[in-house]
Write a protein that holds these residues in place. Structure first.
Motif, PDB file in Angstrom:
ATOM      1  N   ARG A  93       3.873  -3.267  -7.954  1.00 39.77           N
ATOM      2  CA  ARG A  93       3.368  -4.636  -7.834  1.00 39.77           C
ATOM      3  C   ARG A  93       1.986  -4.699  -6.947  1.00 39.77           C
ATOM      4  O   ARG A  93       1.343  -5.216  -7.140  1.00 39.77           O
ATOM      5  CB  ARG A  93       4.462  -5.351  -6.832  1.00 39.77           C
ATOM      6  CG  ARG A  93       4.317  -6.731  -6.935  1.00 39.77           C
ATOM      7  CD  ARG A  93       5.960  -7.367  -6.377  1.00 39.77           C
ATOM      8  NE  ARG A  93       6.874  -7.330  -7.371  1.00 39.77           N
ATOM      9  CZ  ARG A  93       7.218  -8.275  -8.209  1.00 39.77           C
ATOM     10  NH1 ARG A  93       6.200  -9.505  -8.426  1.00 39.77           N
ATOM     11  NH2 ARG A  93       8.083  -8.198  -9.084  1.00 39.77           N
ATOM     12  N   SER A 151       5.594 -11.002  -4.502  1.00 39.34           N
ATOM     13  CA  SER A 151       6.942 -11.603  -4.349  1.00 39.34           C
ATOM     14  C   SER A 151       7.445 -11.152  -3.061  1.00 39.34           C
ATOM     15  O   SER A 151       7.036 -10.538  -2.365  1.00 39.34           O
ATOM     16  CB  SER A 151       7.899 -10.672  -5.309  1.00 39.34           C
ATOM     17  OG  SER A 151       8.202  -9.262  -4.681  1.00 39.34           O
ATOM     18  N   GLU A 152       8.323 -12.078  -2.595  1.00 39.54           N
ATOM     19  CA  GLU A 152       8.809 -11.829  -1.232  1.00 39.54           C
ATOM     20  C   GLU A 152       9.488 -10.431  -0.689  1.00 39.54           C
ATOM     21  O   GLU A 152       9.393 -10.088   0.215  1.00 39.54           O
ATOM     22  CB  GLU A 152       9.779 -13.080  -0.900  1.00 39.54           C
ATOM     23  CG  GLU A 152       9.194 -14.518  -0.729  1.00 39.54           C
ATOM     24  CD  GLU A 152      10.166 -15.265   0.049  1.00 39.54           C
ATOM     25  OE1 GLU A 152      11.243 -15.154   0.177  1.00 39.54           O
ATOM     26  OE2 GLU A 152       9.517 -16.517   0.461  1.00 39.54           O
TER      27      GLU A 152
END
Length: 76
Positions: A28, A55-56
């Motif tokens: 990511r 993304s969290e």
């Protein structure tokens, strides 16, 4: 800054691929154009969440790593 914190500063400029982080975090980060933790730190933190690859879970792993290495103060 105590000695342990000082000794962890070098981690910020190591390639993310070499750090003890999940493969998901590494992928990511690469997709978002981050190759070191310092790249993430100097990014606009408020704009991060609008990146398509954000993304969290990724962000929480980043925060957790900084906390474990006593570098969380750098986000301030």
């Amino acid at each position: 800054m105590d000695h342990s914190t000082e000794s962890n500063i070098f981690l910020l400029n190591l390639p993310i691929a070499e750090l003890p982080l999940t493969e998901s975090f590494k992928l990511r980060s690469k997709l978002m154009g981050f190759f070191t933790l310092n790249d993430i730190l100097i990014a606009d933190q408020k704009a991060l969440h609008i990146n398509n690859d954000y993304s969290e879970r990724w962000y929480f792993e980043f925060i957790d790593f900084l906390q474990r290495k006593e570098l969380i103060y750098l986000l301030g």
